[in-house]
Scaffold this motif. Structure first.
Motif, PDB file in Angstrom:
ATOM      1  N   MET A  55      47.795  73.163 -15.357  1.00  0.00           N
ATOM      2  CA  MET A  55      48.600  72.014 -14.945  1.00  0.00           C
ATOM      3  C   MET A  55      48.561  71.046 -16.114  1.00  0.00           C
ATOM      4  SD  MET A  55      47.584  69.824 -11.545  1.00  0.00           S
ATOM      5  CE  MET A  55      46.210  68.907 -12.248  1.00  0.00           C
ATOM      6  N   GLN A  58      50.089  66.757 -14.386  1.00  0.00           N
ATOM      7  CA  GLN A  58      50.467  66.899 -12.972  1.00  0.00           C
ATOM      8  C   GLN A  58      51.653  67.843 -12.721  1.00  0.00           C
ATOM      9  OE1 GLN A  58      49.000  65.244  -9.977  1.00  0.00           O
ATOM     10  NE2 GLN A  58      47.277  65.134 -11.396  1.00  0.00           N
ATOM     11  N   LEU A  60      52.652  71.916 -12.695  1.00  0.00           N
ATOM     12  CA  LEU A  60      52.119  73.263 -12.811  1.00  0.00           C
ATOM     13  C   LEU A  60      52.827  73.985 -13.940  1.00  0.00           C
ATOM     14  CD1 LEU A  60      51.762  74.428  -9.145  1.00  0.00           C
ATOM     15  CD2 LEU A  60      49.971  73.823 -10.764  1.00  0.00           C
ATOM     16  N   LEU A  76      43.204  75.740 -12.682  1.00  0.00           N
ATOM     17  CA  LEU A  76      43.229  75.961 -11.232  1.00  0.00           C
ATOM     18  C   LEU A  76      43.013  77.428 -10.860  1.00  0.00           C
ATOM     19  CD1 LEU A  76      45.518  73.797 -12.287  1.00  0.00           C
ATOM     20  CD2 LEU A  76      46.141  73.686  -9.898  1.00  0.00           C
TER      21      LEU A  76
ATOM     22  N   ASN B  50      44.151  68.017  -5.426  1.00  0.00           N
ATOM     23  CA  ASN B  50      44.573  67.167  -6.532  1.00  0.00           C
ATOM     24  C   ASN B  50      45.703  66.287  -6.018  1.00  0.00           C
ATOM     25  OD1 ASN B  50      46.768  66.817  -8.845  1.00  0.00           O
ATOM     26  ND2 ASN B  50      44.736  66.792  -9.751  1.00  0.00           N
ATOM     27  N   VAL B  53      49.649  67.225  -7.386  1.00  0.00           N
ATOM     28  CA  VAL B  53      50.267  68.525  -7.120  1.00  0.00           C
ATOM     29  C   VAL B  53      50.063  69.023  -5.692  1.00  0.00           C
ATOM     30  CG1 VAL B  53      50.340  69.293  -9.512  1.00  0.00           C
ATOM     31  CG2 VAL B  53      48.335  69.828  -8.116  1.00  0.00           C
ATOM     32  N   TRP B 120      40.862  73.798  -2.831  1.00  0.00           N
ATOM     33  CA  TRP B 120      39.781  74.701  -3.199  1.00  0.00           C
ATOM     34  C   TRP B 120      38.657  74.458  -2.216  1.00  0.00           C
ATOM     35  CZ3 TRP B 120      42.976  72.087  -6.397  1.00  0.00           C
ATOM     36  CH2 TRP B 120      43.811  72.874  -7.194  1.00  0.00           C
TER      37      TRP B 120
END
Lengths: 82, 146, 146, 82
Positions: A55, A58, A60, A76, B50, B53, B120
């Motif tokens: 990422m 912010q 992806l 991630l 987060n 996202v 997560w």
């Protein structure tokens, strides 16, 4: 100075969820950053798994993008809520 | 609406508010996921997200659901932080005119939350901690919609 | 458990009690049917049942669900008598270890309640009263399980 | 004396949900009872529809059973809750 975020098991492996690093000037892409962090934190290549997404600021990002000018970069592992 | 909360929430209170706010809906489906008591093998669950996202991704899934099904309203509440046994993790509420849409949207959103939402999850039990990733069944469930 | 009630019930309160009573369940699905506001065309809904056969029939459907799916607990509450707009008609709560069973049982029981359960439903609106019988779609939904 | 129950639109058509009737001795089956009630209440054959089920002493019954000794008989149009 760039902010690096680690999520899930990556945060446990690195030992932090967030760090601020002054990267060398020659680190300009995600691939170069992964290689550099791998040595810096002794990560045994865990950032290189196909399942680890990145990422940048912010957004992806699934390719080997440039990180020039990035303020925040995140790593991630596979996700799952619920 | 999407709420990511680092404190416990009250599922019943949300169900009542949501159903009262949607009296044009005859059908309200819901799904509540809670930290399961597995005979003491699980003691706590910790969820990371987060801010940016995670909400963005869930909002996109909600938009897809609205395009795909005939629905009136959606509320998704997801906990982050540390949770103990019995605490709610996730609540999905769906209001629709008819029950088929309500059921399908709830199912669709849960599949998204289980396999694609940016959370997560670490489980702590008797034998230490474990990061939980989706099961093969979860990925298979999620493929039904593509 | 099956409750046929001639007074209003509180869906949120039941959801909270049910989820606390089933902490071995990770997944709680629910369906709430309420009297829909159709821009004033519906004013009230009246439901009749028969003490004996109505509960008996629902109990048989619950038994079938328990044989067919892996589930922990079920609560079915159904109103009878006269209801106004926004009032809950039916609440189905299903507790299971995993969400797929919870969703399917909720869906299965609602199909039974819509097409086979011994209730008779009269809708009163601007233009008089009408006895509501299952729609073709309801019968079709119910056939999925046979 | 037998108790007769009407549900849904049948109760509206007959004008009651429940009545107690002293049936003539020659009314011994569901079919005979339907014919008798049809005349008695002027029902235009609404009890004869295939979709109308019968219940004898709280048991659902789809055939032309005997009603000898029955305490309660119900007539049930198509159902639907939820």
């Amino acid at each position: 100075m760039v902010k690096i975020l680690y999520f899930g098991r990556l945060s446990e492996r690195v030992g932090t969820q967030e760090e601020h690093i002054d990267l060398p000037d020659n680190i300009r892409t995600i691939t170069e950053l992964k290689a550099w962090l791998n040595t810096y934190h002794q990560l045994d290549g865990i950032l290189d798994h196909d399942t680890v997404k990145t990422m940048i600021d912010q957004s992806l990002n699934h390719k080997n993008s440039s990180i020039i000018g990035a303020v925040e970069i995140g790593f991630l592992p596979p996700v799952g809520g619920g | 609406m999407i709420l990511i909360s680092d404190t416990p929430f009250d599922p019943g209170e949300h169900l009542n508010q949501f159903s009262k706010a949607n009296i044009s809906a005859g059908a309200i489906s819901s799904f509540l996921g809670q930290v399961r008591n597995e005979n003491g093998t699980v003691k706590a669950l910790e969820l990371q997200s987060n801010k940016g996202v995670t909400e963005q991704g869930i909002a996109q899934a909600e938009t897809q659901a609205r395009e795909r099904f005939s629905l009136i309203d959606v509320l998704i509440i997801h906990r982050i932080g540390t949770m103990e046994i019995g605490e709610p993790i996730v609540l999905v509420l769906v209001a629709a005119k008819h029950r088929r849409d309500a059921f399908e949207v709830c199912d669709f959103l849960m599949d998204y939350l289980k396999t694609e939402a940016m959370f997560w999850k670490k489980q702590t039990g008797k034998t230490g901690s474990l990061w939980i990733e989706p099961r093969a069944q979860d990925y298979q469930d999620n493929k039904r919609w593509s």
